[in-house]
Design a protein around this motif. Structure first.
Motif, PDB file in Angstrom:
ATOM      1  N   ILE A  83       0.832  -1.197   0.000  1.00  0.00           N
ATOM      2  CA  ILE A  83       0.000   0.000   0.000  1.00  0.00           C
ATOM      3  C   ILE A  83       0.872   1.255   0.000  1.00  0.00           C
ATOM      4  N   ARG A  84       1.962   1.221   0.793  1.00  0.00           N
ATOM      5  CA  ARG A  84       2.842   2.388   0.854  1.00  0.00           C
ATOM      6  C   ARG A  84       3.472   2.646  -0.515  1.00  0.00           C
ATOM      7  N   ALA A  86       2.322   1.713  -3.404  1.00  0.00           N
ATOM      8  CA  ALA A  86       1.272   2.159  -4.323  1.00  0.00           C
ATOM      9  C   ALA A  86       0.958   3.636  -4.102  1.00  0.00           C
ATOM     10  N   SER A  87       0.977   4.052  -2.849  1.00  0.00           N
ATOM     11  CA  SER A  87       0.671   5.447  -2.521  1.00  0.00           C
ATOM     12  C   SER A  87       1.769   6.394  -2.980  1.00  0.00           C
ATOM     13  N   LYS A 104      -5.543   2.599  -7.751  1.00  0.00           N
ATOM     14  CA  LYS A 104      -6.558   3.024  -6.786  1.00  0.00           C
ATOM     15  C   LYS A 104      -7.173   1.809  -6.092  1.00  0.00           C
ATOM     16  N   LYS A 107      -4.586   0.230  -3.635  1.00  0.00           N
ATOM     17  CA  LYS A 107      -4.412   0.989  -2.392  1.00  0.00           C
ATOM     18  C   LYS A 107      -5.523   0.705  -1.388  1.00  0.00           C
ATOM     19  N   LYS A 108      -6.706   0.343  -1.895  1.00  0.00           N
ATOM     20  CA  LYS A 108      -7.842   0.082  -1.017  1.00  0.00           C
ATOM     21  C   LYS A 108      -7.866  -1.342  -0.476  1.00  0.00           C
ATOM     22  N   THR A 201      -4.377   5.324   4.271  1.00  0.00           N
ATOM     23  CA  THR A 201      -4.575   5.116   2.834  1.00  0.00           C
ATOM     24  C   THR A 201      -5.024   6.386   2.125  1.00  0.00           C
TER      25      THR A 201
END
Length: 618
Positions: A83-84, A86-87, A104, A107-108, A201
């Motif tokens: 997630i990090r 991807a962010s 998107k 990340k979710k 997130t």
């Protein structure tokens, strides 16, 4: 079990290592594509291994299995890395819309796992504590303090059989008084964790909580079904007033919640409020028929599998039965639920021993999760989620499988048609089950959504809950509620972090929309007898389901729904009303004949603000 957990933790670290590595360039599209491809492989491999190890595990407790899985996921901290990373990717620099959409979605995927370490452990402990409240045998018996009962299944069975309003009122209060402080403490932990995970997130707590559920559409459905609900509410209140008298229930006011729960629990039993008009004994006794015809639990699940096969789905491999799909080894109590892992096509299900008509219907619903998962091996992990549509599809198949036409086709009953009396007896009971639950799902979702939106403070939560139960459900508490009261029912806490109540609302409503559409595809649509449509053996109906489910979440939900609901791809209550239209007419006429007031006066009960535990004030 500890050795198994250690092994899984090691596997998790190894598998997720694929997605980690050198820092990503924030504006490199090709590197971003490679990243999400590796992340998908890592996620799938880990989910497959979880299913494999759950399969090998000897534990039969649902809570133990899922807590172990969640703990393993958190211990690896790998989801956080994905997630990090991807962010960190700068989507504003990417021209590829599909790449941006995939990032998107990715990340979710983290959900509460993004909290990591000790925080996720305490969060999952709080979740487990809330869900175990109903099974703790710590409630003293009514007028018999020598026995200890759990709310589920012990007290729930009492609600299903008792005709003593004082007994039900006692248990309603006793469970809440026993658990109020413990409930609020764990609830606060979970709510704060959801807020922090949302912040991590980069989305609002409301967006994190609601996911792809749509509050506006849910409210529209409530407006659509309100006329029917008010007629049903008036009829139920009138029957309760005749049964218990004015001292117990006001014929123009709210239904006390303990009696509301009794009505729900007794829907399909002897002694319900319908028995005076439509006796339960006049219904077909399906469970007795199943037993007489030598059905067993495995046969029920294989019959459900045959339904999906008949509409064009591949049959479950024979090798899965008894291995990946197996019966629990322990004796089942109460409403035993199946344990299902269907995150990939390598599915796993542990189902219950119970052999009754409810299990027959549940099997048709559970098998939807299995079959839908097996239709999506082509999708990357971040698109494998189907907006929870597999639950709605399962409910749709249950509607078809409960039709008299289908029951006759599979040899459970001799005739494909109901008599008029049996038809209305059955339809009214179905309407009580559906129409009484839908507004409750709505209230549970709405009050939490507004809490995360910041529309009211935590101390107002119980007051807001009863305000909405009054407004939308016509139900109130048995008495005044003091500041230590926290009154959500036990079902509210099940999968609370996943907004299970919104999922139940959506699945219930969509199932009737899907059902009506599939009946039309199967050339069995009849506004007068929609209840007796059976789309089994219709390959066109199966193809329509597969076309939708194969998309997963690779497109926005509206576009996915449009593959089946092309005319109106959103939640809509009109199909519900069409299905229950004969019951609506009967209720309206009955209420008019008996001069029954429709609607309700508001509660005069005092509801105090919640007194938060000390931890909640820090």
């Amino acid at each position: 079990m500890q050795a198994k957990l250690c092994n899984l933790i090691f596997v998790g670290i190894f598998v997720f290592g694929i997605a980690n590595g050198i820092p990503l360039k924030s504006n490199d599209e090709e590197e971003a594509r490679q990243f999400i491809e590796n992340a998908s492989k890592s996620l799938y491999a880990f989910h497959d291994r979880m299913a494999e190890d759950t399969l090998e595990s000897e534990t039969e407790k649902l809570s133990s299995i899922f807590n172990a899985i969640d703990t393993i996921l958190s211990k690896t901290d790998a989801m956080i890395d994905i997630i990090r990373n991807a962010s960190l990717l700068d989507q504003t620099e990417f021209k590829d819309k599909e790449l941006n959409y995939a990032l998107k979605k990715l990340k979710k995927m983290g959900d509460l796992a993004v909290l990591g370490g000790e925080r996720i452990f305490s969060t999952l402990a709080a979740k487990s504590n809330l869900e175990s409240l109903s099974s703790n045998k710590d409630i003293e018996g009514y007028k018999n303090d020598s026995i200890k009962l759990a709310y589920f299944p012990d007290i729930q069975k009492i609600f299903a059989t008792s005709n003593d309003p004082e007994e039900m009122k006692y248990y309603w209060n006793a469970w809440r008084e026993k658990n109020d402080k413990w409930t609020m403490s764990n609830f606060l932990i979970l709510v704060n964790s959801i807020k922090d995970a949302a912040n991590f997130t980069g989305i609002s707590g409301y967006e994190f909580w609601m996911r792809d559920f749509n509050m506006t559409q849910m409210h529209k459905v409530m407006e659509q079904i309100e006329p029917f609900y008010r007629q049903l509410h008036a009829f139920i209140r009138h029957q309760l007033n005749k049964k218990y008298g004015y001292s117990v229930i006001n014929p123009k006011g709210l239904i006390p919640d303990h009696l509301f729960q009794q009505v729900l629990a007794q829907t399909w039993t002897n002694g319900s409020i319908l028995d005076e008009i439509f006796p339960h004994k006049h219904l077909p006794q399906y469970t007795e028929i199943l037993i007489k015809n030598n059905f067993d639990t495995l046969k029920l699940f294989k019959m459900a599998d045959k339904f999906y096969e008949s509409i064009g789905f591949d049959p479950i491999p024979q090798s899965y039965w008894g291995s990946r799909l197996k019966m629990k080894s322990t004796k089942d109590e109460g409403d035993c639920k199946a344990t299902i892992l269907a995150l990939t096509s390598k599915v796993f299900m542990n189902y219950c021993h119970k052999m009754d008509f409810r299990t027959f219907l549940q099997a048709h619903g559970y098998m939807a999760q299995i079959h839908m998962a097996m239709e999506k091996p082509h999708l990357p992990a971040y698109y494998a989620d189907s907006y929870n549509l597999e639950y709605a599809i399962g409910e749709t198949v249950i509607l078809s499988a409960s039709s008299q036409k289908y029951l006759a086709k599979v040899g459970i009953v001799p005739s494909p048609e109901f008599s008029e009396v049996v038809f209305m007896n059955r339809l009214l009971r179905q309407s009580i089950h559906a129409m009484l639950n839908i507004p409750v799902y709505y209230v549970h979702t709405k009050v939490m959504a507004e809490l995360f939106e910041g529309k009211f403070e935590m101390i107002e939560l119980n007051k807001k809950y009863w305000e909405y139960m009054d407004k939308y459900v016509g139900v109130g508490p048995p008495g005044d509620r003091e500041g230590n009261s926290f009154d959500f029912p036990f079902k509210f806490y099940l999968d609370l972090n996943e907004n299970h109540q919104a999922r139940k609302f959506m699945s219930e409503v969509l199932s009737y929309q899907f059902y009506m559409k599939l009946c039309s595809i199967a050339d069995q649509y009849s506004k007068e007898r929609l209840q007796n449509c059976d789309f089994s053996e219709n390959k066109d109906a199966g193809d329509a389901i597969k076309k939708m489910i194969k998309l997963g979440s690779s497109k926005p939900m509206r576009e996915v729904l449009a593959t089946l609901l092309s005319e109106d791809p959103k939640l809509n209550g009109e199909s519900l009303l069409t299905y229950y239209f004969p019951a609506y007419n009967w209720l309206t006429e009955n209420n008019q004949e008996n001069n029954v007031k429709v609607g309700w006066t508001h509660s005069d009960k005092k509801i105090d603000n919640v007194k938060l535990p000390e931890e909640g004030n820090k």
